[in-house]
Design a protein around this motif. Structure first.
Motif, mmCIF file in Angstrom:
data_model
loop_
_atom_site.group_PDB
_atom_site.id
_atom_site.type_symbol
_atom_site.label_atom_id
_atom_site.label_comp_id
_atom_site.label_asym_id
_atom_site.label_seq_id
_atom_site.Cartn_x
_atom_site.Cartn_y
_atom_site.Cartn_z
ATOM 1 N N GLY A 116 0.823 -1.210 0.000
ATOM 2 C CA GLY A 116 0.000 0.000 0.000
ATOM 3 C C GLY A 116 0.852 1.252 0.000
ATOM 4 O O GLY A 116 0.557 2.227 -0.709
ATOM 5 N N LEU A 117 1.923 1.224 0.784
ATOM 6 C CA LEU A 117 2.857 2.354 0.797
ATOM 7 C C LEU A 117 3.443 2.574 -0.590
ATOM 8 O O LEU A 117 3.556 3.707 -1.066
ATOM 9 C CB LEU A 117 3.987 2.101 1.790
ATOM 10 N N SER A 118 3.833 1.475 -1.221
ATOM 11 C CA SER A 118 4.426 1.550 -2.553
ATOM 12 C C SER A 118 3.450 2.151 -3.562
ATOM 13 O O SER A 118 3.857 2.823 -4.507
ATOM 14 C CB SER A 118 4.861 0.157 -3.002
ATOM 15 N N ASP A 119 2.150 1.913 -3.340
ATOM 16 C CA ASP A 119 1.123 2.464 -4.233
ATOM 17 C C ASP A 119 0.765 3.909 -3.887
ATOM 18 O O ASP A 119 -0.096 4.516 -4.526
ATOM 19 C CB ASP A 119 -0.147 1.611 -4.164
ATOM 20 N N GLY A 120 1.413 4.454 -2.836
ATOM 21 C CA GLY A 120 1.170 5.837 -2.452
ATOM 22 C C GLY A 120 -0.065 6.041 -1.601
ATOM 23 O O GLY A 120 -0.578 7.171 -1.493
ATOM 24 N N LEU A 121 -0.567 4.979 -0.977
ATOM 25 C CA LEU A 121 -1.772 5.102 -0.159
ATOM 26 C C LEU A 121 -1.460 5.683 1.226
ATOM 27 O O LEU A 121 -0.372 5.484 1.766
ATOM 28 C CB LEU A 121 -2.431 3.727 0.027
ATOM 29 N N LEU A 122 -2.421 6.400 1.778
ATOM 30 C CA LEU A 122 -2.322 6.912 3.142
ATOM 31 C C LEU A 122 -2.679 5.802 4.124
ATOM 32 O O LEU A 122 -3.292 4.792 3.757
ATOM 33 C CB LEU A 122 -3.279 8.089 3.330
ATOM 34 N N ASN A 123 -2.326 6.007 5.402
ATOM 35 C CA ASN A 123 -2.625 4.997 6.416
ATOM 36 C C ASN A 123 -4.108 4.630 6.438
ATOM 37 O O ASN A 123 -4.480 3.460 6.536
ATOM 38 C CB ASN A 123 -2.206 5.487 7.797
ATOM 39 N N LYS A 124 -4.982 5.645 6.358
ATOM 40 C CA LYS A 124 -6.417 5.372 6.438
ATOM 41 C C LYS A 124 -6.902 4.592 5.211
ATOM 42 O O LYS A 124 -7.838 3.780 5.306
ATOM 43 C CB LYS A 124 -7.214 6.656 6.607
ATOM 44 N N GLN A 125 -6.263 4.823 4.069
ATOM 45 C CA GLN A 125 -6.637 4.086 2.867
ATOM 46 C C GLN A 125 -6.189 2.629 2.965
ATOM 47 O O GLN A 125 -6.917 1.716 2.560
ATOM 48 C CB GLN A 125 -6.016 4.747 1.629
ATOM 49 N N ILE A 126 -4.982 2.410 3.494
ATOM 50 C CA ILE A 126 -4.484 1.049 3.695
ATOM 51 C C ILE A 126 -5.379 0.315 4.683
ATOM 52 O O ILE A 126 -5.730 -0.850 4.485
ATOM 53 C CB ILE A 126 -3.027 1.074 4.203
ATOM 54 N N ALA A 127 -5.763 1.021 5.764
ATOM 55 C CA ALA A 127 -6.637 0.426 6.776
ATOM 56 C C ALA A 127 -7.958 -0.002 6.150
ATOM 57 O O ALA A 127 -8.467 -1.100 6.424
ATOM 58 C CB ALA A 127 -6.881 1.422 7.900
ATOM 59 N N TYR A 128 -8.524 0.863 5.289
ATOM 60 C CA TYR A 128 -9.794 0.545 4.641
ATOM 61 C C TYR A 128 -9.650 -0.668 3.726
ATOM 62 O O TYR A 128 -10.490 -1.579 3.736
ATOM 63 C CB TYR A 128 -10.280 1.753 3.842
ATOM 64 N N GLU A 129 -8.562 -0.687 2.930
ATOM 65 C CA GLU A 129 -8.342 -1.789 1.984
ATOM 66 C C GLU A 129 -8.188 -3.123 2.712
ATOM 67 O O GLU A 129 -8.650 -4.164 2.237
ATOM 68 C CB GLU A 129 -7.081 -1.523 1.144
ATOM 69 N N MET A 130 -7.547 -3.107 3.886
ATOM 70 C CA MET A 130 -7.268 -4.333 4.623
ATOM 71 C C MET A 130 -8.337 -4.678 5.650
ATOM 72 O O MET A 130 -8.315 -5.767 6.232
ATOM 73 C CB MET A 130 -5.897 -4.235 5.309
ATOM 74 N N GLY A 131 -9.255 -3.748 5.897
ATOM 75 C CA GLY A 131 -10.296 -3.993 6.884
ATOM 76 C C GLY A 131 -9.770 -4.008 8.310
ATOM 77 O O GLY A 131 -10.237 -4.785 9.154
ATOM 78 N N ILE A 132 -8.795 -3.142 8.579
ATOM 79 C CA ILE A 132 -8.201 -3.045 9.918
ATOM 80 C C ILE A 132 -8.197 -1.585 10.348
ATOM 81 O O ILE A 132 -8.562 -0.693 9.582
ATOM 82 C CB ILE A 132 -6.761 -3.610 9.951
ATOM 83 N N SER A 133 -7.790 -1.320 11.585
ATOM 84 C CA SER A 133 -7.769 0.054 12.083
ATOM 85 C C SER A 133 -6.470 0.750 11.690
ATOM 86 O O SER A 133 -5.468 0.100 11.368
ATOM 87 C CB SER A 133 -7.892 0.061 13.613
ATOM 88 N N GLU A 134 -6.497 2.082 11.732
ATOM 89 C CA GLU A 134 -5.272 2.842 11.460
ATOM 90 C C GLU A 134 -4.202 2.526 12.493
ATOM 91 O O GLU A 134 -3.007 2.513 12.175
ATOM 92 C CB GLU A 134 -5.572 4.343 11.440
ATOM 93 N N ALA A 135 -4.629 2.271 13.732
ATOM 94 C CA ALA A 135 -3.666 1.933 14.785
ATOM 95 C C ALA A 135 -2.923 0.639 14.446
ATOM 96 O O ALA A 135 -1.710 0.521 14.681
ATOM 97 C CB ALA A 135 -4.374 1.788 16.128
ATOM 98 N N THR A 136 -3.652 -0.317 13.855
ATOM 99 C CA THR A 136 -3.017 -1.580 13.461
ATOM 100 C C THR A 136 -2.052 -1.354 12.300
ATOM 101 O O THR A 136 -0.980 -1.952 12.248
ATOM 102 C CB THR A 136 -4.088 -2.616 13.066
ATOM 103 N N VAL A 137 -2.441 -0.486 11.375
ATOM 104 C CA VAL A 137 -1.542 -0.149 10.265
ATOM 105 C C VAL A 137 -0.246 0.445 10.808
ATOM 106 O O VAL A 137 0.851 0.082 10.383
ATOM 107 C CB VAL A 137 -2.212 0.848 9.293
ATOM 108 N N LYS A 138 -0.371 1.361 11.773
ATOM 109 C CA LYS A 138 0.820 1.986 12.360
ATOM 110 C C LYS A 138 1.685 0.950 13.074
ATOM 111 O O LYS A 138 2.923 1.018 13.029
ATOM 112 C CB LYS A 138 0.405 3.093 13.331
ATOM 113 N N ALA A 139 1.035 -0.025 13.734
ATOM 114 C CA ALA A 139 1.788 -1.081 14.405
ATOM 115 C C ALA A 139 2.552 -1.914 13.385
ATOM 116 O O ALA A 139 3.715 -2.283 13.611
ATOM 117 C CB ALA A 139 0.845 -1.968 15.210
ATOM 118 N N HIS A 140 1.907 -2.205 12.262
ATOM 119 C CA HIS A 140 2.589 -2.940 11.190
ATOM 120 C C HIS A 140 3.762 -2.126 10.653
ATOM 121 O O HIS A 140 4.832 -2.666 10.355
ATOM 122 C CB HIS A 140 1.611 -3.244 10.052
#
Length: 213
Positions: A157-181
């Motif tokens: 997702g980062l490579s595609d230029g997505l923001l944290n909230k967009q990655i969270a939406y695509e993966m069905g997880i919270s932004e906090a989980t994205v940040k932990a990843h």
């Protein structure tokens, strides 16, 4: 059994279908994709026995397509099919989860024999001299391969230029989980921020041979 052929060259797709027909006269069914985007869409809808992937696909660079496909279809064996015949390419493919590597220069009979191994669940890589492998490049690839599937999806997702909230939406997880990843990704890759992580990713997936098909 159904095999997905991912290659943007119709002639080579036909060559692979012919080799599969020789390997399994009673028929291995084939589906075709000419891009990684199409392949990802197809793997989300169907189960395949095997994926045959050309590295040089228009919407992927180097080993990026392999990383994406293995992240999306982790349980499906992927065999790389490429004109790149370097020891580094063989080694990196194995690190990124490929079950085999078929040089496009393989004679038809050898290609069919290798496909028999592939569809039987085995591995097939060309013999190489370990001294021909770039150790530094291999270490970078191994760091990337140490990421979990979820961490790879975040990095993709980062490579595609997505923001944290967009990655969270695509993966069905919270932004906090994205940040932990993200934190785990930075630690495993030895990066301090997104920019460094992406540079390491691009270095890892580079095939070092942009002329190969």
């Amino acid at each position: 059994m159904t095999v997905l052929i991912v290659d943007d060259h119709p002639l080579f797709r036909d060559a692979l279908k012919s080799a599969l027909q020789k390997a399994f006269p009673d028929g291995a069914q084939t589906e075709e994709a000419s891009s990684i985007a199409d392949a990802l869409d197809m793997t989300s809808k169907h189960d395949f026995k095997l994926i045959l992937l050309d590295l040089n696909i228009p919407d992927a660079t180097g080993f990026d397509g392999l990383v994406r496909l293995k992240t999306a279809a982790a349980n499906t064996p992927v065999y790389v099919v490429s004109a790149n015949e370097s020891a580094d390419a063989f080694s990196k493919s194995k690190s990124f989860g490929a079950s085999g590597y078929l040089p496009k220069s393989l004679p038809s009979e050898d290609l069919s024999a290798a496909l028999v191994t592939a569809l039987d669940g085995g591995t097939w890589f060309p013999e190489t001299d370990a001294s021909d492998v770039d150790e530094e490049s291999q270490k970078v690839a191994e760091r990337l391969s140490s990421l979990t599937p979820a961490q790879r999806r975040v990095l993709s997702g980062l490579s595609d230029g997505l923001l944290n909230k967009q990655i969270a939406y695509e993966m069905g997880i919270s932004e906090a989980t994205v940040k932990a990843h993200m934190t785990a990704i930075f630690r495993k890759l030895g990066a301090n921020n997104r920019t460094q992580a992406l540079l390491i990713y691009k270095q890892a997936v580079s095939d070092g041979d942009h002329s190969a098909a």
